[in-house]
Structure formats: structure tokens, C-alpha cells
Design a protein around this motif. Structure first.
Motif, PDB file in Angstrom:
ATOM      1  N   LEU A   1     136.377  85.704 100.692  1.00 16.23           N
ATOM      2  CA  LEU A   1     135.923  85.581  99.309  1.00 16.23           C
ATOM      3  C   LEU A   1     135.412  86.922  98.777  1.00 16.23           C
ATOM      4  O   LEU A   1     135.261  87.095  97.572  1.00 16.23           O
ATOM      5  N   MET A   2     135.124  87.870  99.687  1.00 21.08           N
ATOM      6  CA  MET A   2     134.690  89.201  99.261  1.00 21.08           C
ATOM      7  C   MET A   2     135.884  90.001  98.756  1.00 21.08           C
ATOM      8  O   MET A   2     136.938  90.029  99.375  1.00 21.08           O
ATOM      9  N   LYS A   3     135.674  90.644  97.640  1.00 24.36           N
ATOM     10  CA  LYS A   3     136.708  91.491  97.063  1.00 24.36           C
ATOM     11  C   LYS A   3     137.150  92.556  98.078  1.00 24.36           C
ATOM     12  O   LYS A   3     136.303  93.179  98.726  1.00 24.36           O
ATOM     13  N   ASP A   4     138.429  92.744  98.224  1.00 29.10           N
ATOM     14  CA  ASP A   4     139.051  93.754  99.088  1.00 29.10           C
ATOM     15  C   ASP A   4     138.946  93.457 100.578  1.00 29.10           C
ATOM     16  O   ASP A   4     139.400  94.272 101.394  1.00 29.10           O
ATOM     17  N   MET A   5     138.396  92.314 100.975  1.00 26.56           N
ATOM     18  CA  MET A   5     138.303  92.030 102.413  1.00 26.56           C
ATOM     19  C   MET A   5     139.694  91.929 103.031  1.00 26.56           C
ATOM     20  O   MET A   5     139.928  92.409 104.152  1.00 26.56           O
ATOM     21  N   ASP A   6     140.631  91.328 102.313  1.00 29.43           N
ATOM     22  CA  ASP A   6     141.992  91.223 102.845  1.00 29.43           C
ATOM     23  C   ASP A   6     142.616  92.599 103.037  1.00 29.43           C
ATOM     24  O   ASP A   6     143.310  92.852 104.042  1.00 29.43           O
ATOM     25  N   ARG A   7     142.343  93.511 102.113  1.00 31.99           N
ATOM     26  CA  ARG A   7     142.882  94.863 102.223  1.00 31.99           C
ATOM     27  C   ARG A   7     142.236  95.609 103.396  1.00 31.99           C
ATOM     28  O   ARG A   7     142.909  96.366 104.111  1.00 31.99           O
ATOM     29  N   ALA A   8     140.923  95.389 103.594  1.00 31.32           N
ATOM     30  CA  ALA A   8     140.232  96.033 104.723  1.00 31.32           C
ATOM     31  C   ALA A   8     140.807  95.556 106.049  1.00 31.32           C
ATOM     32  O   ALA A   8     141.060  96.363 106.966  1.00 31.32           O
ATOM     33  N   VAL A   9     141.020  94.248 106.179  1.00 28.33           N
ATOM     34  CA  VAL A   9     141.560  93.688 107.421  1.00 28.33           C
ATOM     35  C   VAL A   9     142.961  94.215 107.688  1.00 28.33           C
ATOM     36  O   VAL A   9     143.298  94.602 108.824  1.00 28.33           O
TER      37      VAL A   9
ATOM     38  N   ASP B   1     131.877  95.290  99.110  1.00 31.21           N
ATOM     39  CA  ASP B   1     130.442  95.301  98.781  1.00 31.21           C
ATOM     40  C   ASP B   1     130.184  94.100  97.894  1.00 31.21           C
ATOM     41  O   ASP B   1     130.729  94.005  96.784  1.00 31.21           O
ATOM     42  N   CYS B   2     129.348  93.174  98.384  1.00 35.37           N
ATOM     43  CA  CYS B   2     129.117  91.942  97.618  1.00 35.37           C
ATOM     44  C   CYS B   2     128.318  92.183  96.344  1.00 35.37           C
ATOM     45  O   CYS B   2     128.078  91.248  95.582  1.00 35.37           O
ATOM     46  N   LYS B   3     127.908  93.429  96.083  1.00 37.33           N
ATOM     47  CA  LYS B   3     127.246  93.746  94.819  1.00 37.33           C
ATOM     48  C   LYS B   3     128.218  94.337  93.790  1.00 37.33           C
ATOM     49  O   LYS B   3     127.796  94.754  92.705  1.00 37.33           O
ATOM     50  N   ARG B   4     129.497  94.375  94.125  1.00 37.41           N
ATOM     51  CA  ARG B   4     130.488  94.759  93.119  1.00 37.41           C
ATOM     52  C   ARG B   4     130.419  93.794  91.939  1.00 37.41           C
ATOM     53  O   ARG B   4     130.282  92.581  92.129  1.00 37.41           O
ATOM     54  N   THR B   5     130.542  94.317  90.736  1.00 38.56           N
ATOM     55  CA  THR B   5     130.450  93.444  89.552  1.00 38.56           C
ATOM     56  C   THR B   5     131.609  92.461  89.487  1.00 38.56           C
ATOM     57  O   THR B   5     131.487  91.402  88.862  1.00 38.56           O
ATOM     58  N   ASP B   6     132.734  92.797  90.125  1.00 38.13           N
ATOM     59  CA  ASP B   6     133.889  91.902  90.095  1.00 38.13           C
ATOM     60  C   ASP B   6     134.007  91.065  91.371  1.00 38.13           C
ATOM     61  O   ASP B   6     135.030  90.429  91.613  1.00 38.13           O
ATOM     62  N   ASP B   7     132.949  91.046  92.174  1.00 37.47           N
ATOM     63  CA  ASP B   7     132.984  90.284  93.422  1.00 37.47           C
ATOM     64  C   ASP B   7     132.540  88.851  93.159  1.00 37.47           C
ATOM     65  O   ASP B   7     131.585  88.613  92.403  1.00 37.47           O
ATOM     66  N   THR B   8     133.216  87.902  93.788  1.00 37.93           N
ATOM     67  CA  THR B   8     132.897  86.487  93.575  1.00 37.93           C
ATOM     68  C   THR B   8     132.269  85.847  94.806  1.00 37.93           C
ATOM     69  O   THR B   8     132.141  84.627  94.869  1.00 37.93           O
ATOM     70  N   TYR B   9     131.887  86.657  95.793  1.00 37.08           N
ATOM     71  CA  TYR B   9     131.275  86.097  96.996  1.00 37.08           C
ATOM     72  C   TYR B   9     129.972  85.392  96.619  1.00 37.08           C
ATOM     73  O   TYR B   9     129.152  85.934  95.868  1.00 37.08           O
ATOM     74  N   PRO B  10     129.739  84.171  97.133  1.00 39.52           N
ATOM     75  CA  PRO B  10     128.600  83.368  96.657  1.00 39.52           C
ATOM     76  C   PRO B  10     127.221  83.886  97.046  1.00 39.52           C
ATOM     77  O   PRO B  10     126.225  83.417  96.506  1.00 39.52           O
ATOM     78  N   PHE B  11     127.143  84.838  97.988  1.00 36.72           N
ATOM     79  CA  PHE B  11     125.843  85.299  98.468  1.00 36.72           C
ATOM     80  C   PHE B  11     125.826  86.819  98.430  1.00 36.72           C
ATOM     81  O   PHE B  11     126.552  87.480  99.181  1.00 36.72           O
ATOM     82  N   SER B  12     124.996  87.381  97.566  1.00 35.29           N
ATOM     83  CA  SER B  12     125.033  88.828  97.327  1.00 35.29           C
ATOM     84  C   SER B  12     123.908  89.581  98.029  1.00 35.29           C
ATOM     85  O   SER B  12     123.689  90.757  97.739  1.00 35.29           O
TER      86      SER B  12
ATOM     87  N   GLY C   1     119.814  81.464 102.293  1.00 41.16           N
ATOM     88  CA  GLY C   1     121.258  81.379 102.382  1.00 41.16           C
ATOM     89  C   GLY C   1     121.776  81.760 103.753  1.00 41.16           C
ATOM     90  O   GLY C   1     121.240  81.374 104.788  1.00 41.16           O
ATOM     91  N   GLU C   2     122.845  82.552 103.772  1.00 40.98           N
ATOM     92  CA  GLU C   2     123.455  82.952 105.045  1.00 40.98           C
ATOM     93  C   GLU C   2     122.512  83.778 105.897  1.00 40.98           C
ATOM     94  O   GLU C   2     122.546  83.693 107.126  1.00 40.98           O
ATOM     95  N   ASN C   3     121.652  84.577 105.268  1.00 41.64           N
ATOM     96  CA  ASN C   3     120.716  85.390 106.050  1.00 41.64           C
ATOM     97  C   ASN C   3     119.779  84.520 106.880  1.00 41.64           C
ATOM     98  O   ASN C   3     119.400  84.893 107.993  1.00 41.64           O
ATOM     99  N   ARG C   4     119.390  83.395 106.349  1.00 39.61           N
ATOM    100  CA  ARG C   4     118.463  82.516 107.077  1.00 39.61           C
ATOM    101  C   ARG C   4     119.121  81.982 108.345  1.00 39.61           C
ATOM    102  O   ARG C   4     118.482  81.909 109.410  1.00 39.61           O
ATOM    103  N   ILE C   5     120.389  81.626 108.256  1.00 36.74           N
ATOM    104  CA  ILE C   5     121.119  81.147 109.434  1.00 36.74           C
ATOM    105  C   ILE C   5     121.311  82.287 110.431  1.00 36.74           C
ATOM    106  O   ILE C   5     121.096  82.131 111.645  1.00 36.74           O
TER     107      ILE C   5
END
Length: 581
Positions: free
Chosen positions: A59-67, A181-192, A235-239
Motif C-alpha cells: 500500500l506504500m507508494k513505490d514499494m513495488d518498484r523498490a522490491v 516514505d509514508c509521509k509522501r503527500t501522494d501516499d495512501t498507506y493507512p499508518f503514517s 496502530g502498527e507501532n503498538r503491535i
């Protein structure tokens, strides 16, 4: 810190009643409601959290490209390097990603900047050095999001670049193969709010195609970096942190085990506070006490020594670096104490500094690696946005820290034209400038704070969940409170207030400098409800408490585990003297 205001968090009676009807005790319901939890479903999700990180890394922008880029480099046997940072977040992110990539057969090295000679973040000399050493794929962790020029240099040299970071982004992103970077303005990842190591961990999960096995493998390192970087424990950090604390107590990482042993925490119950106050300062000390050496055969120092410790496979090597880091921490404490005292003396001697709504203080002789700690210390006294500057390699460099509610990054960014570089987030930032810009930066930063800060932000305030009687602090109540853990920003340990208490027996000052106050408190005339308590950094209350006079206290409830016995202790946040009638 003395809190000027005690604020009891509002809680809707309907929410408390609804939670009570679902079977939650009155006091627990009140604490949950004060935190915005209003239904049985929300309470169950909070108190009975699972282990699943349900957000797909893709869900993170560009993660597929990084992989795709990294997987191709591994298949082709291309040499790669992970570029990290010298703080705990950057070090743990580096260790986690390097370990994973090497386990997949990658030819992978790492680069941790030297705080003295490199400064913060990517530099042109570092890019050139890495290329000359054969690096053809550069992966950044906890860095790189604002290094447009340096990334351009790497590309011109012939390196591909994958950026993973969690800091605030500029409008124009670096030209890299992937920018995660989940703080990208165009990122849709649910947890920033992931730490740098959290973003690197998500990259590993995407590469592996399995989150749970990677959590089992790396939760201790990811939790360490997440807590140390003061990320919200929601969120995810707590887990991540909950699972990491479990793993940390039985860690298979030889370096982490050695660090726990050096800190006297081996086989002890670990909490997020253990990371914040015991482990993180030791790891950070390695980078803060960096030495400049031209000897290529010299043993690793600075952040490199911490990475060596974390990736060690030999107990003798781990023991050597664990002891070295512990020594760095002792040295750091002494220098920190000295510089903080100097800073206090400067501010107190200059009314124009003492009476401002912000602090900018500069001394070219101060140690670069310590100024961030000093900024935090000054906030404890003066409670306002603070920048501490020193000189390094011909430039003025420093660290900035903020108070809750004030966006420090925007304040620093408003002076961007005066800065060579800067980076950070809402509560902490690093910056570098030319010496001739210090005066103008000071003026403009102070003016920005004066114009934009809410006066309420300058008043130290403690948020209180509920009032309690000491008789409410039962074993069952403590057990339920433990389910709120792990604690940290946005999920702080519940704070309570009890009124009309007094000391029974001898109050005493403890600590190396007699700076902490220990006491046994009773409420009213009920000595059987005596509870041991400790007030850190509050020696001024000693005489009043020792005399047995009545006080109000606000505190968190903690548990002491000693030789199989568990007992309650109050960790006092503030004390108010009762007026004499």
C-alpha cells in the motif's frame, strides 16, 4: 519538571456507562473513555490486540518498484550498500535490512555517517566513496528524503537508488528508482507514523512476502528503533513494540543480549521505558561520542561500533563492543552535564534570552553529538522550542526540540534560505548553516515562534486520566492497567491523582546527586494502605514531605518485580502542597 496545570481528561458519562455495561470496571472504563474509546468493540481491539500487521506493505507508494529493483540486483549479484544514520532508529534500520539482504545472498555492505566529518545525511563524498568501492545499488534507511542533490550525484555516477525514510518530505522528491516514505503527500498507506526502521521493516516484509515470520525474526530491533525515535505507540507501532519487548527479553541477537547485560537488565522484566532510558541512550552515545581518525585500521567507533555490536556473531566481539558503548555512555553523561550547566548559566545571565518564548543558543566549543540532549534538558527547565548550536567543520550545526503542539519542522523550514540543509519532524530537527547566518537565523526563528505559538503550549501541563483512592489500587486493577501497555507517545501510561496524602516514615533522597525523592505514602489515617513512591528529579519537596504534611500527588502506577514478588509503586509526576487551613 514541575507542571503548572493538572488537567483531568474529560470523559463522556454515556461512554463510561456503556463500557461498564460491557463488563469493564468503573475506573478502567473511565480511563478508556478519557482516551476516546467509547464502545466494547473498540475496548476489546485496544486491550486484546493481536499480532497481525494488517496493512500490506504494498500500500506504500513505490514499494513495488523498490522490491523489483532490489530483487533484480540480488539476482544479478550486484553490489549494494545500505546508507543509514547514527541514531538508534538509523542503526537498527541498517542492521535489520543488512541482515535480511545478506541472508538472501546479497552482496551488501553498509555506510553510517561520521557525525563529525560527514554530518547528517547523504553527502557527495560519501556517494563517490561508495561508488568507488563498487556499490551499484544504494538503499537509504531513515534518511534521503530531502537529499535531492546527493541522490542526483549517485545517479550521475552510475548507482541506482532506493530511498526508505519516514521524515517530512519537500515538494520535489529525489530522482530515485523508488521513494518509499509514508509521509509522501501522494501516499495512501493507512499508518503514517512508522519509524525509519519501521519503513525498512515493511520493505523486508514486501521482499519476503510474509509479515509474521519477519516480525518473529526482527521485532526486537524494530521495537528498539521505534521507541527510541519517540514514535506514537498506536496502530502498527503498538503491535511491533509489544512483540518486540517479548522477543527482546529472550533475544537471539548476541549484541542486544550483551547490551542488556552491560546495562544490568539481563533477565529483568522489560518495558518501553527500558528502551527509552536504558538501551537507547547507550546506543545513541556511540554516535554522539564519535571520534575523527585517519587510521583505516582503527577499530570502528561511533555509529559503526553500534552496528558491529548488533550484527555480531561472536560473543567475544559483542562483549568488546558492548563494553565500549557502555564507556561511551558514561563519557556522554559527564559531557552532557557540563554543557547543560553552561547553557543554563548563559540563559540565566541574559534577560533577553531568559524571557523569550523560544531559545536559540550557540557555543562553537560544545560537542556536536551532545547538543540534541542539551536542547531536551533546556526544555525541561524553560519549556519552549529550543535550538542548540555549535561549530563543526567550518559550519554551524545543531539540534532543535519542541514542546507538545508546536510544529518545530515548520519553524525551521521558514528559515530554509539561511540553511545548508535541515531535516526532521514536528518535535525534533537537525540543521546546518554558515556562521554568518546565525544571527539572522536566531532573529527569524524567534520571530516565527513568537507569532505562531499558542501561549497555552508554553505552560507545562500533565494530563490526568482519573482521580483515585489508594484503596482502588488493587492487584486486579494493576493487572488490567498492564493491558494498556506498551506505553509511549499517544498511549502514555495512565496518570491518576490522589488528594490528601502524606508520608509515613522517613522520606529520603536517593541517586548519585541526591536528586530523587523516595517515600511511603498513606491516605488519611489508613496506614495499611501505604504505598511506596518515587519522585524523580524532585528533591525540592523533600522537607515538606518529610515533615508529614498533607500533599496531593499525580502519578502512574508501576510494578516492581523482585525475586518473584510483584508489588505496586507510584511513579510521582508532580506534587502539590495542600494549603494550610
Amino acid at each position: 519538571m514541575k507542571f503548572s496545570k493538572w488537567h483531568i481528561a474529560p470523559a463522556e458519562e454515556a461512554d463510561i456507562r456503556r463500557l461498564g455495561e460491557a463488563g469493564y470496571p468503573q475506573l478502567v472504563s473511565q480511563v478508556l473513555a478519557a482516551r476516546g474509546i467509547s464502545t466494547a468493540e473498540e475496548a476489546a481491539a485496544f486491550l486484546e490486540r493481536g499480532r497481525d500487521l494488517t496493512c500490506s506493505p504494498f500500500l506504500m507508494k513505490d514499494m513495488d518498484r523498490a522490491v523489483e529493483c532490489i530483487s533484480r540486483a540480488i539476482r544479478q549479484g550486484r553490489r549494494m550498500a545500505v546508507f543509514g544514520d547514527y541514531d538508534v532508529d538509523g542503526i537498527t534500520a541498517t542492521c535489520t535490512l543488512v541482515d535480511y539482504l545478506r541472508s538472501k545472498g546479497a552482496k551488501c555492505e553498509y555506510y553510517i555517517p561520521n557525525r563529525l566529518t560527514d554530518g547528517y545525511g547523504l553527502t557527495r563524498p560519501a556517494m563517490e566513496q561508495l561508488y568507488e568501492q563498487g556499490t551499484r545499488l544504494l538503499i537509504t534507511v531513515d534518511s534521503g528524503i530531502t537529499a535531492n542533490e546527493e541522490i542526483a550525484v549517485a545517479r550521475e555516477l552510475g548507482m541506482q537508488v532506493v530511498i526508505t525514510d519516514h521524515h517530512e518530505c519537500h515538494e520535489n522528491l529525489p530522482d530515485a528508482q523508488a521513494v518509499v516514505d509514508c509521509k509522501r503527500t501522494d501516499d495512501t498507506y493507512p499508518f503514517s507514523s512508522l519509524a525509519g526502521v519501521g519503513v525498512a521493516f515493511k520493505l523486508i516484509c514486501a521482499l519476503e512476502g510474509d509479515t509474521l515470520s519477519m516480525l518473529d525474526r526482527y521485532a526486537d530491533l524494530v521495537a528498539l528503533g521505534t521507541v527510541a525515535d519517540v514514535m506514537p505507540i498506536v496502530g502498527e507501532n503498538r503491535i511491533i513494540v509489544a512483540e518486540g519487548l517479548k522477543k527482546l527479553s529472550v533475544t537471539a541477537n548476541i549484541g542486544l543480549e550483551m547490551l542488556l547485560r552491560e546495562a544490568g537488565m539481563k533477565n529483568r522484566r522489560l518495558t518501553s521505558s527500558t528502551i527509552s532510558y536504558v538501551l537507547a541512550p547507550r546506543i545513541n552515545a556511540a554516535g554522539r561520542m564519535e571520534v575523527d581518525s585517519d587510521d583505516e585500521n582503527a577499530a570502528p567507533s561511533g555509529g559503526h561500533s553500534a552496528v558491529y555490536l548488533m550484527v555480531a556473531r561472536d560473543e567475544e566481539v559483542a562483549s568488546e563492543y558492548g563494553a565500549f558503548i557502555d564507556t561511551c555512555n558514561q563519557d556522554r553523561k559527564n559531557i552532557d552535564r557540563s554543557i547543560t550547566q553552561e547553557a543554563h548559566e548563559i540563559i540565566e545571565s541574559r534577560p533577553e534570552l531568559k524571557n523569550r518564548k523560544s531559545t536559540v543558543i550557540y557555543n562553537p566549543k560544545w560537542m556536536k553529538g551532545i547538543v540534541g540532549i542539551v536542547a531536551s534538558r533546556l526544555i525541561e527547565t524553560y519549556y519552549r522550542p529550543t535550538v542548540v548550536l555549535t561549530m563543526s567543520n567550518g559550519y554551524v550545526t545543531g539540534s532543535a526540540r519542541s514542546v507538545p503542539g508546536f510544529d518545530l519542522y515548520q519553524a525551521v523550514e521558514s528559515c530554509a534560505d539561511l540553511l545548508e540543509n535541515f531535516g526532521g519532524h514536528i518535535y525534533a530537527a537537525g540543521l546546518t548553516m554558515r556562521p554568518e547566518n546565525v544571527e539572522e537565523f536566531t532573529r527569524r526563528f524567534n520571530d516565527y515562534v513568537e507569532e505562531h505559538i499558542d501561549p497555552e503550549m508554553l505552560i507545562p501541563q500533565v494530563e490526568i486520566d482519573s482521580e483515585l483512592l489508594f484503596s482502588d489500587i488493587t492487584h486486579k486493577f494493576r493487572t488490567t492497567l498492564n493491558r494498556f501497555q506498551p506505553f509511549g507517545p499517544e498511549n502514555n501510561a495512565p496518570v491518576f491523582v490522589t488528594r490528601g496524602v502524606s508520608n509515613r516514615g522517613d522520606a529520603r533522597l536517593v541517586g548519585a546527586e541526591q536528586e530523587h525523592l523516595k517515600m511511603d505514602l498513606i491516605q488519611g489515617q489508613k496506614p495499611n494502605t501505604s504505598i511506596p513512591a518515587i519522585a524523580f528529579q524532585q528533591p525540592t519537596h523533600y522537607e515538606h514531605v518529610r515533615s508529614g504534611k498533607c500533599i496531593d500527588v499525580c502519578y502512574s502506577v508501576v510494578e516492581n518485580h523482585y525475586r518473584g514478588t510483584v508489588s505496586a509503586q507510584l511513579r510521582i509526576k508532580d506534587i502539590k502542597k495542600k494549603p494550610v487551613k
